[in-house]
Every structure is written in C-alpha cells, then in structure tokens.
Design an enzyme around this catalytic site. Structure first.
Site: not given
Ligand code: IMP
Length: 178
Positions: A48, A102-103, A106, A134, A155-156, A162
């Site tokens: 991402g 990082e992208d 979440d 977020k 979700f984006i 993606d």
């Molecule tokens: P976390 O472990 O819950 O913080 O998830 C992080 C990963 O989930 C990111 O690196 C993204 O690849 C994916 N992700 C989380 N939210 C989104 C979204 O809104 N769109 C696309 N990918 C997301």
C-alpha cells in the site's frame, strides 16, 4: 459525482491528489528538519505505501536510504491463527535511525508487530511516518511521529490503497459510498 465501481462496492472522491501532495510535502519537510544529520533508513511497507513512499522521497533533501518490506500473513500455530511476519529486510539496521513508511494505520496491530520485529534488530531509534490514520479505530498505544492526514473510520481506496487488490492506481483517494 465521479464515482468509481470496484467489484461490489462504489466509491466517491474524497481527497484530491493536490491536497495529498501538500500534506506529503509537509511531512517530508518535518523529516528534513528533524533527521538532517541522522542519515535515516526508510523502510516502506508494501504494497500500500508504494505511492506515498515515492512522493515522500521526492520531497526529501537529506541523505537517506530506502528499503521495501512486506508484512506477510501466514497461518501460524497461535490461537489467533493469523500471524504476520516481516519479509524482505536484507540489511542491518543496528544503530541506525529507521523511519517506517506506512500507508494507513487502522487498528495499529500491523504496526505494533512491525515495531516489535524491528526493535529486536537494535536500531538507534524508530520513527513512524504514515500517510493516513483512522484515530477512532486505533486499538494499541502507538507514537505516530509523522502523519499526513487523519481520516474517519470509512474504507478508502486509491493512491496506493486497494480494495481486494484493485484501485491502487487512482491518483486521488476515494471513500466508500454508504
Ligand atoms: P491495521 O493492522 O488494522 O492497522 O491495518 C493496517 C493495514 O490494513 C494497512 O496497511 C492497509 O493495508 C489495510 N487497510 C486498513 N484500512 C484500509 C482502508 O480503508 N483501505 C485499504 N486498506 C486498508
């Protein structure tokens, strides 16, 4: 309105490329200021963050290196089933200033796991630069040093992010139509 359809979901324009780039430039300038003499190693987390990393690097003026890694899921034997493992880091980070790129953060669980893995490799310090966060979904305590944009819980896609593998190529960010 310019909606895009990806598989079963519809997305609407949310953040324009020009506005994204303004924030990426601001973050790059903060890093230029803070890490001027640190010769940082940027560790970009695929897939991402490829667009964010490319644009961030173009705005950086300090001596720095970049390396690309993945957090790959595999079915471990832990009770949760899914364990994520860092793959692709083929150089020593001992004693170095590392910036994770990082992208999106979440829940923060991916980042937490990444931090634990990198800390074991004895860097001097680890900073985190994320394109998006977020804040309402964060489950763990994380110090996010550089944040380009904070967004709501939806979700984006686009600008590298993606939905089911698709939508990474959009220059703008789109949010899901509810
Ligand atoms: P976390 O472990 O819950 O913080 O998830 C992080 C990963 O989930 C990111 O690196 C993204 O690849 C994916 N992700 C989380 N939210 C989104 C979204 O809104 N769109 C696309 N990918 C997301």
């Amino acid at each position: 309105m310019n909606t895009v359809q990806i598989k079963d979901k519809c997305f609407v324009p949310f953040i324009k490329e020009a506005d994204i780039l303004k924030e990426v430039e601001r973050v790059a300038n903060e890093i230029n200021r803070d890490l001027e003499n640190a010769a940082p190693l940027f560790i970009s987390v695929l897939n991402g963050s490829f667009m964010f990393t490319a644009d961030l690097m173009r705005f950086l003026t300090i001596p720095s290196e970049v390396s690309f890694v993945k957090m790959a899921s595999y079915s471990g034997t832990s009770s949760t089933g899914q364990v994520k493992e860092l793959v692709g880091l083929n150089q020593s980070i001992e004693g170095r200033t590392v910036v994770i790129v990082e992208d999106i953060v979440d829940t923060g669980l991916t980042m937490k796991r990444m931090l634990e893995t990198l800390e074991a490799l004895k860097p001097k310090e680890i900073k985190i630069a994320t394109l998006l966060v977020k804040p309402d979904k964060l489950k763990v305590d994380l110090k996010l040093d550089y944040i380009a944009m904070k967004i709501p819980n939806d979700f984006i896609v686009g600008y590298g992010l993606d939905y089911d593998g698709l939508g990474r190529n959009y220059r703008d960010i789109y949010t899901i139509l509810k």
